[in-house]
Design a protein around this motif. Structure first.
Motif, short mmCIF file in Angstrom:
data_model
loop_
_atom_site.label_atom_id
_atom_site.label_comp_id
_atom_site.label_asym_id
_atom_site.label_seq_id
_atom_site.Cartn_x
_atom_site.Cartn_y
_atom_site.Cartn_z
N ARG A 63 79.92 9.72 44.08
CA ARG A 63 80.44 10.60 43.02
C ARG A 63 79.52 11.80 42.82
O ARG A 63 79.98 12.88 42.43
CB ARG A 63 80.59 9.85 41.70
CG ARG A 63 81.74 8.89 41.67
CD ARG A 63 81.70 8.02 40.41
NE ARG A 63 82.66 6.94 40.49
CZ ARG A 63 83.82 6.90 39.84
NH1 ARG A 63 84.18 7.89 39.05
NH2 ARG A 63 84.62 5.88 39.98
N THR B 35 73.47 15.83 36.51
CA THR B 35 74.51 15.23 37.34
C THR B 35 74.73 13.78 36.92
O THR B 35 75.87 13.33 36.80
CB THR B 35 74.13 15.30 38.84
OG1 THR B 35 74.00 16.67 39.20
CG2 THR B 35 75.18 14.64 39.71
N GLU C 272 74.18 12.44 34.00
CA GLU C 272 74.83 12.42 32.69
C GLU C 272 76.32 12.74 32.80
O GLU C 272 77.16 12.13 32.13
CB GLU C 272 74.13 13.39 31.73
CG GLU C 272 74.62 13.30 30.31
CD GLU C 272 74.39 11.94 29.66
OE1 GLU C 272 75.24 11.57 28.81
OE2 GLU C 272 73.42 11.25 29.99
N LYS C 273 76.66 13.70 33.65
CA LYS C 273 78.07 14.06 33.85
C LYS C 273 78.85 12.85 34.40
O LYS C 273 79.95 12.54 33.93
CB LYS C 273 78.18 15.24 34.81
CG LYS C 273 79.59 15.68 35.08
CD LYS C 273 79.61 16.87 36.02
CE LYS C 273 81.06 17.25 36.33
NZ LYS C 273 81.14 18.30 37.35
N ILE C 274 78.29 12.18 35.37
CA ILE C 274 78.94 10.99 35.94
C ILE C 274 79.02 9.89 34.90
O ILE C 274 80.06 9.22 34.75
CB ILE C 274 78.21 10.52 37.21
CG1 ILE C 274 78.42 11.55 38.32
CG2 ILE C 274 78.68 9.13 37.64
CD1 ILE C 274 77.57 11.34 39.55
N LYS C 275 77.96 9.71 34.15
CA LYS C 275 77.92 8.68 33.10
C LYS C 275 79.07 8.87 32.11
O LYS C 275 79.75 7.92 31.75
CB LYS C 275 76.56 8.74 32.40
CG LYS C 275 76.29 7.62 31.45
CD LYS C 275 74.84 7.75 30.93
CE LYS C 275 74.48 6.61 30.02
NZ LYS C 275 73.10 6.72 29.53
N ARG C 276 79.30 10.10 31.71
CA ARG C 276 80.40 10.39 30.79
C ARG C 276 81.75 10.18 31.47
O ARG C 276 82.67 9.65 30.89
CB ARG C 276 80.29 11.81 30.25
CG ARG C 276 79.15 12.01 29.30
CD ARG C 276 79.12 13.41 28.70
NE ARG C 276 77.97 13.57 27.85
CZ ARG C 276 77.81 13.00 26.66
NH1 ARG C 276 78.76 12.23 26.18
NH2 ARG C 276 76.72 13.19 25.96
N GLY C 277 81.86 10.61 32.72
CA GLY C 277 83.12 10.50 33.45
C GLY C 277 83.58 9.08 33.70
O GLY C 277 84.77 8.82 33.77
N ILE C 278 82.63 8.16 33.82
CA ILE C 278 83.00 6.76 34.07
C ILE C 278 83.13 5.95 32.79
O ILE C 278 83.35 4.75 32.83
CB ILE C 278 82.01 6.07 35.04
CG1 ILE C 278 80.60 5.99 34.44
CG2 ILE C 278 82.02 6.75 36.40
CD1 ILE C 278 79.63 5.15 35.23
N GLN C 279 82.96 6.61 31.65
CA GLN C 279 83.07 5.95 30.35
C GLN C 279 82.00 4.89 30.14
O GLN C 279 82.24 3.80 29.64
CB GLN C 279 84.47 5.33 30.16
CG GLN C 279 85.59 6.36 30.20
CD GLN C 279 85.49 7.33 29.04
OE1 GLN C 279 85.72 6.98 27.89
NE2 GLN C 279 85.11 8.58 29.32
N HIS C 280 80.76 5.24 30.51
CA HIS C 280 79.63 4.35 30.27
C HIS C 280 79.58 4.07 28.77
O HIS C 280 79.80 4.97 27.95
CB HIS C 280 78.33 5.04 30.74
CG HIS C 280 77.14 4.16 30.67
ND1 HIS C 280 76.49 3.85 29.49
CD2 HIS C 280 76.47 3.51 31.67
CE1 HIS C 280 75.47 3.06 29.76
NE2 HIS C 280 75.43 2.85 31.07
N THR D 121 78.23 6.48 26.13
CA THR D 121 78.86 7.79 25.90
C THR D 121 80.15 7.70 25.07
O THR D 121 80.75 8.73 24.81
CB THR D 121 79.20 8.46 27.25
OG1 THR D 121 80.23 7.73 27.90
CG2 THR D 121 77.96 8.57 28.14
#
Length: 190
Positions: free
Chosen positions: A26, A174, A176-184, A187
Motif C-alpha cells: 500500500r 505515509t 499515518e495516511k495508510i493507518k487512517r485508510g485501513i481504519q486502524h 484513527t
C-alpha cells in the motif's frame, strides 16, 4: 522505490506475513515473496497456500533495503534449516541494511548475535538464550525498533509492526495516511 524481500518457509504464520506485505505494498514498496522451501507455493501453519515470486536460490539481495522474516511454527524452524537464510541475513546486517522479524522469527537474528546492545521484542519465551547476551534487551513491547532492526511480538501486533516498517522505509506521513485508510482503531475517533 524501496525494496523488501519477505522470506517464506513452509509452516509460516500467514497473517503475520500477509498483513505486513499488504501494508508495505500500500506504501508502494516493492515486496518480493521469496520461498526458502524449494517450491513456489508455501503453505502456512493454518493450511493457507501462498504463491511466492521467487525461490531464494534465484535471488540477488544486494538491492534490497530490508529483509523481513514472518514467524510461525514450524516456519521459523524451516527458515533456520536453510543455509542461504543465514548467509542472506548476515550480508544484509554487514551492509548496514534493515532487518525485520516478528513473533518467533526474531530469535533467528538474536541467535546470530545481531541484537548486541539492542532492544528487541518477540513472542514470549523466544527471548530465552538471547536476552541479556552481549547487551541484548528483550522489552516485551508490541513493536521494538533499533538501528537497522525492527521486531514485533506476534500476530496481534502485525498491523502495528507493518505500519512501523512503512514509517521506517517511507516516512511517518505515509504510515499515518495508510493507518487512517485501513481504519486502524487509533484513527476511528479523531
Amino acid at each position: 522505490m524501496k525494496r523488501v524481500s519477505a522470506l517464506l518457509a513452509q509452516g509460516l504464520e500467514e497473517v503475520e506475513c500477509l498483513m505486513v506485505v499488504d501494508l508495505l505494498r500500500r506504501a508502494e514498496v516493492q515486496v518480493t515473496l521469496v520461498s526458502v522451501s524449494g517450491e513456489r507455493v508455501v503453505t502456512g501453519s493454518h493450511g493457507i497456500a501462498i504463491v511466492t515470486d521467487r525461490l531464494i536460490e534465484e535471488m540477488d539481495f544486494s538491492a534490497e533495503d530490508m529483509i523481513f522474516l514472518p514467524g510461525g511454527m514450524p516456519g521459523v524452524s524451516n527458515l533456520v534449516r536453510h543455509a542461504l537464510v543465514a548467509q542472506t541475513l548476515k550480508a544484509q546486517a554487514e551492509q548496514g541494511k534493515e532487518l525485520a522479524a516478528i513473533c518467533a522469527a526474531p530469535s533467528i537474528l538474536g541467535k546470530m548475535g545481531l541484537f548486541a546492545n539492542k532492544r528487541f521484542t518477540c513472542y514470549p519465551g523466544w527471548e530465552k538464550g538471547i536476552d541479556g547476551i552481549n547487551g541484548a534487551e528483550w522489552t516485551g513491547a508490541a513493536v521494538e525498533q533499533s538501528e537497522g532492526l525492527t521486531t514485533g511480538r506476534g500476530l496481534g501486533t502485525a498491523m502495528d509492526f507493518g505500519l512501523a516498517l512503512v514509517a521506517k522505509l517511507c516516512g511517518s506521513e505515509t504510515a499515518e495516511k495508510i493507518k487512517r485508510g485501513i481504519q486502524h482503531p487509533d484513527t476511528l475517533y479523531d
